[in-house]
Design a protein around this motif. Structure first.
Motif, PDB file in Angstrom:
ATOM      1  N   THR A  88       0.728  -1.140   0.051  1.00  0.00           N
ATOM      2  CA  THR A  88      -0.096   0.006  -0.072  1.00  0.00           C
ATOM      3  C   THR A  88       0.780   1.102   0.107  1.00  0.00           C
ATOM      4  N   ALA A  89       1.913   1.242   0.911  1.00  0.00           N
ATOM      5  CA  ALA A  89       2.566   2.402   0.984  1.00  0.00           C
ATOM      6  C   ALA A  89       3.540   2.633  -0.451  1.00  0.00           C
ATOM      7  N   ARG A  90       3.907   1.691  -1.147  1.00  0.00           N
ATOM      8  CA  ARG A  90       4.510   1.726  -2.441  1.00  0.00           C
ATOM      9  C   ARG A  90       3.413   2.454  -3.523  1.00  0.00           C
ATOM     10  N   LEU A  91       2.302   2.003  -3.423  1.00  0.00           N
ATOM     11  CA  LEU A  91       1.280   2.401  -4.139  1.00  0.00           C
ATOM     12  C   LEU A  91       1.039   3.967  -4.338  1.00  0.00           C
ATOM     13  N   LEU A  92       1.248   4.321  -2.793  1.00  0.00           N
ATOM     14  CA  LEU A  92       1.094   5.796  -2.560  1.00  0.00           C
ATOM     15  C   LEU A  92       2.296   6.758  -2.675  1.00  0.00           C
ATOM     16  N   GLY A  93       3.257   5.970  -2.987  1.00  0.00           N
ATOM     17  CA  GLY A  93       4.496   6.838  -3.428  1.00  0.00           C
ATOM     18  C   GLY A  93       5.054   7.409  -2.063  1.00  0.00           C
ATOM     19  N   LEU A  94       5.088   6.385  -1.095  1.00  0.00           N
ATOM     20  CA  LEU A  94       5.683   6.903   0.146  1.00  0.00           C
ATOM     21  C   LEU A  94       7.148   5.900   0.398  1.00  0.00           C
ATOM     22  N   ASN A  95       7.921   6.742   1.164  1.00  0.00           N
ATOM     23  CA  ASN A  95       9.365   5.884   1.600  1.00  0.00           C
ATOM     24  C   ASN A  95       8.939   5.341   2.767  1.00  0.00           C
ATOM     25  N   VAL A  96       9.543   4.002   2.632  1.00  0.00           N
ATOM     26  CA  VAL A  96       9.233   2.987   3.867  1.00  0.00           C
ATOM     27  C   VAL A  96      10.445   2.662   4.643  1.00  0.00           C
ATOM     28  N   VAL A  97      10.711   3.116   6.080  1.00  0.00           N
ATOM     29  CA  VAL A  97      11.828   2.724   6.639  1.00  0.00           C
ATOM     30  C   VAL A  97      11.468   1.271   7.592  1.00  0.00           C
ATOM     31  N   LEU A  98      12.299   0.431   7.276  1.00  0.00           N
ATOM     32  CA  LEU A  98      12.032  -1.067   7.851  1.00  0.00           C
ATOM     33  C   LEU A  98      13.120  -1.186   8.905  1.00  0.00           C
ATOM     34  N   ALA A  99      12.455  -1.776  10.185  1.00  0.00           N
ATOM     35  CA  ALA A  99      13.277  -2.168  11.065  1.00  0.00           C
ATOM     36  C   ALA A  99      12.991  -3.205  11.612  1.00  0.00           C
ATOM     37  N   ASP A 100      14.013  -3.959  12.440  1.00  0.00           N
ATOM     38  CA  ASP A 100      13.720  -5.396  12.879  1.00  0.00           C
ATOM     39  C   ASP A 100      12.853  -5.054  14.248  1.00  0.00           C
ATOM     40  N   LEU A 101      11.855  -5.854  14.524  1.00  0.00           N
ATOM     41  CA  LEU A 101      10.789  -5.733  15.687  1.00  0.00           C
ATOM     42  C   LEU A 101      11.660  -6.100  16.854  1.00  0.00           C
ATOM     43  N   PRO A 102      11.797  -5.264  17.693  1.00  0.00           N
ATOM     44  CA  PRO A 102      12.758  -5.332  19.232  1.00  0.00           C
ATOM     45  C   PRO A 102      11.601  -6.518  19.819  1.00  0.00           C
ATOM     46  N   ASP A 103      12.271  -7.426  20.630  1.00  0.00           N
ATOM     47  CA  ASP A 103      11.663  -8.078  21.708  1.00  0.00           C
ATOM     48  C   ASP A 103      10.702  -7.308  22.506  1.00  0.00           C
ATOM     49  N   THR A 104      11.306  -6.005  22.985  1.00  0.00           N
ATOM     50  CA  THR A 104      10.557  -5.284  23.668  1.00  0.00           C
ATOM     51  C   THR A 104      10.876  -3.998  23.181  1.00  0.00           C
ATOM     52  N   LEU A 105       9.623  -3.052  22.750  1.00  0.00           N
ATOM     53  CA  LEU A 105       9.874  -2.033  22.267  1.00  0.00           C
ATOM     54  C   LEU A 105      10.184  -0.784  23.257  1.00  0.00           C
ATOM     55  N   ASN A 106      11.283  -0.058  22.734  1.00  0.00           N
ATOM     56  CA  ASN A 106      12.005   0.680  23.660  1.00  0.00           C
ATOM     57  C   ASN A 106      12.435   1.920  22.911  1.00  0.00           C
ATOM     58  N   GLU A 107      12.857   3.152  23.704  1.00  0.00           N
ATOM     59  CA  GLU A 107      12.848   4.395  22.830  1.00  0.00           C
ATOM     60  C   GLU A 107      13.912   4.528  21.837  1.00  0.00           C
ATOM     61  N   ALA A 108      15.010   3.754  22.135  1.00  0.00           N
ATOM     62  CA  ALA A 108      16.244   3.851  21.343  1.00  0.00           C
ATOM     63  C   ALA A 108      15.704   3.377  19.856  1.00  0.00           C
ATOM     64  N   ALA A 109      14.889   2.238  19.975  1.00  0.00           N
ATOM     65  CA  ALA A 109      14.477   1.619  18.594  1.00  0.00           C
ATOM     66  C   ALA A 109      13.684   2.529  17.664  1.00  0.00           C
ATOM     67  N   LEU A 110      12.836   3.254  18.809  1.00  0.00           N
ATOM     68  CA  LEU A 110      11.800   4.032  18.134  1.00  0.00           C
ATOM     69  C   LEU A 110      12.603   5.428  17.571  1.00  0.00           C
ATOM     70  N   ASP A 111      13.688   5.763  18.468  1.00  0.00           N
ATOM     71  CA  ASP A 111      14.542   7.124  17.682  1.00  0.00           C
ATOM     72  C   ASP A 111      15.077   6.618  16.333  1.00  0.00           C
ATOM     73  N   ALA A 112      15.844   5.455  16.589  1.00  0.00           N
ATOM     74  CA  ALA A 112      16.408   5.169  15.307  1.00  0.00           C
ATOM     75  C   ALA A 112      15.517   5.064  13.926  1.00  0.00           C
ATOM     76  N   LEU A 113      14.505   5.089  13.908  1.00  0.00           N
ATOM     77  CA  LEU A 113      13.541   5.103  12.768  1.00  0.00           C
ATOM     78  C   LEU A 113      13.653   6.371  12.138  1.00  0.00           C
ATOM     79  N   GLY A 114      14.200   7.590  12.703  1.00  0.00           N
ATOM     80  CA  GLY A 114      14.263   8.727  11.982  1.00  0.00           C
ATOM     81  C   GLY A 114      13.099   9.543  12.009  1.00  0.00           C
ATOM     82  N   PRO A 115      12.865  10.418  11.281  1.00  0.00           N
ATOM     83  CA  PRO A 115      11.740  11.618  10.980  1.00  0.00           C
ATOM     84  C   PRO A 115      10.649  10.895  10.151  1.00  0.00           C
TER      85      PRO A 115
END
Length: 388
Positions: free
Chosen positions: A133-160
Motif C-alpha cells: 500500500t505504501a508503495r502504491l501511494l509513493g511513500l518512503n518506507v523505513v524498515l526496522a527489526d521488531l525488538p523483543d521489547t519496544l524501547n525508545e532507542a528503537a523508536l528514535d532510530a527510525l528517524g523522522p
C-alpha cells in the motif's frame, strides 16, 4: 496497439500472501492433495449470532438500500459500545468508519495521512500489505527489526516519520505489546508528532497475556492514532470482508471522502453481520481449538534440529526459524510445494530470510498434522543432503 499500464501499478506484483494461496488452490483444483498452510483461513463458521442476524434480515425481506458510506448509524453506535465495553475506549460515532476489511481501512488511513514522498516506518517481519500500500501511494518506507521489547532507542532510530505502523497482536510473530511498551509509544509519538496506525485485527486471538488497545491509554486524537479492527480472524469471518477503523473525526471524514468514490458503503448484510459479530464477545471455543492446534504443532516440531518454533502468545500463525537449514526460504517454500505439496509463506515475503510462516487454523486437525509431517520429512531430507 499495446495498452500502457500506469507506472503506479506496472511494477507492483500481487501480494505474496495471496499469490501463494492462489497457487495452492490451483494445484488443488488440478487434483493435487495440497495442504495449504500459507494463509490463515479458519475452519470455524461465523459465530451463531451472525448467522441468526443475517437470516433474520433476509427473512424480513427488508429493503436493502445503499447504506451510508461511513457506516449505518446503528452499526457505528454498536461499535462505539464495543470499544467502550471491550477496549476501554470512549469514542463517538463520528470517529468510527465501517470498511470492507482492515485492508481498506489501512489504505484509506494512509492515503488521508500522507502525501507522496512522506516517510512511514514498519517493523519486520511485516504483513506484506503494509508495504504494498505504501508503495502504491509513493511513500518512503523505513524498515526496522521488531525488538523483543519496544524501547525508545528503537523508536528514535527510525528517524523522522509521518506515520508508524504497528500491529498488536503482531503478524506473524504473535507478539502482544505490554502496557509499558504502549505507554512509551504513546508518549514518544506525541513528542515527535508521529501518527500511529495500530492494526488490532487479532485482538481476540490471545492465548497468553492480555490485549490492550493503544487508544485505551488516552491521547489518541492528537497527533493521531488510527486503530484498525477486522471481523476476519477474531470471528472467523474471512469472506464477509468487514472491519472498521477508529480515528479522530476529521480523519474519518477524509477516509469517507476516499471510500465514497471507490467502494461506497460496506454491503448492508455485512454491516448486519459486523454488528452481531463485534457484539458477541470473545470466541472462547475458537480460542480453545486454536491453542490445542498451536501446542500440537510446537510439540511435534520441538524434535526437529533444523527448526526453532516458539509457541506464539497470540495469532493464527506460527513463525518458524529455519536458519540452521537455510536462509533462502523462498527456494525452500518453492521446493516444498513442488515436492511435498505443502504451501507455506517464505520469510522473504514478510521481510526476513531464514523463516517460514505457518497458518495452522484451517482444515481438520489431522490434515494440519499431516502437513507438518510432510514439512518435517522434507526438511529432514534437506538436512541429510546438506551433510552428505
Amino acid at each position: 496497439m499495446t495498452i500502457k499500464i500506469s507506472n503506479r501499478i506496472a511494477h507492483s506484483p500481487p501480494l505474496a500472501t495471496t499469490a501463494m494461496h492462489a497457487r495452492a488452490d490451483a494445484l488443488r483444483r488440478a487434483g493435487k492433495p495440497v495442504i495449504d498452510l500459507s494463509i490463515a483461513i479458519s475452519h470455524f463458521a461465523a459465530p451463531e449470532p451472525v448467522a441468526a442476524a443475517v437470516e433474520a434480515a433476509v427473512a424480513r425481506r427488508e429493503a436493502m438500500p445503499y447504506a451510508d458510506v461511513i457506516g449505518e448509524p446503528a452499526v457505528r453506535a454498536a461499535l462505539a459500545d464495543k470499544l467502550r465495553r471491550e477496549n476501554g475506549v470512549e469514542a463517538g460515532v463520528d470517529e468510527i468508519i465501517v470498511t470492507n476489511g482492515a485492508k481498506q481501512a489501512y489504505y484509506q488511513a494512509l492515503y488521508a495521512l500522507t502525501d507522496p514522498g512522506d516517510t512511514i516506518a514498519v517493523f519486520r517481519p511485516y504483513w506484506p500489505a503494509y508495504l504494498a500500500t505504501a508503495r502504491l501511494l509513493g511513500l518512503n518506507v523505513v524498515l526496522a527489526d521488531l525488538p523483543d521489547t519496544l524501547n525508545e532507542a528503537a523508536l528514535d532510530a527510525l528517524g523522522p516519520l509521518r506515520v508508524l505502523v504497528i500491529n498488536n497482536p503482531h503478524n506473524p510473530s504473535g507478539k502482544v505489546y505490554g502496557r509499558a511498551e504502549l505507554e512509551l509509544l504513546r508518549d514518544w509519538s506525541a513528542r515527535r508528532g508521529v501518527c500511529v496506525i495500530c492494526d488490532e485485527s487479532y485482538e481476540h486471538l490471545v492465548f497468553e497475556g492480555r490485549h490492550l488497545s493503544l487508544a485505551a491509554l488516552g491521547g489518541w486524537r492528537d497527533p493521531g492514532v488510527v486503530t484498525l479492527f477486522s471481523a476476519s480472524q477474531s470471528y472467523a469471518m474471512m469472506g464477509w470482508r468487514v472491519g472498521f477503523a477508529l480515528a479522530p473525526a476529521p480523519l474519518v471524514q477524509a477516509m469517507q471522502s476516499l471510500q465514497g468514490p471507490v467502494t461506497a458503503a460496506v454491503p448492508h448484510l455485512s454491516q448486519v453481520a459486523a454488528q452481531a459479530a463485534f457484539g458477541s464477545g470473545a470466541p472462547h471455543a475458537l480460542l480453545r481449538d486454536y491453542r490445542a492446534r498451536r501446542d500440537a504443532v510446537v510439540a511435534r516440531c520441538a524434535a526437529l534440529p533444523w527448526m526453532r518454533l516458539p509457541a506464539p502468545p497470540a495469532g493464527p500463525y506460527l513463525w518458524a526459524d529455519v536458519r540452521r537449514l537455510t536462509h533462502d526460504t523462498l527456494a525452500f517454500a518453492e521446493s516444498l510445494l513442488e515436492q511435498a505439496l505443502v504451501a507455506v509463506m517464505p520469510g522473504e515475503a514478510l521481510g526476513l530470510h531464514g523463516h517460514i510462516r505457518l497458518g495452522y487454523i484451517q482444515d481438520d486437525a489431522a490434515t494440519l498434522m499431516e502437513g507438518i509431517e510432510r514439512i518435517a520429512a522434507f526438511g529432514d531430507g534437506c538436512a541429510v543432503r546438506a551433510v552428505s
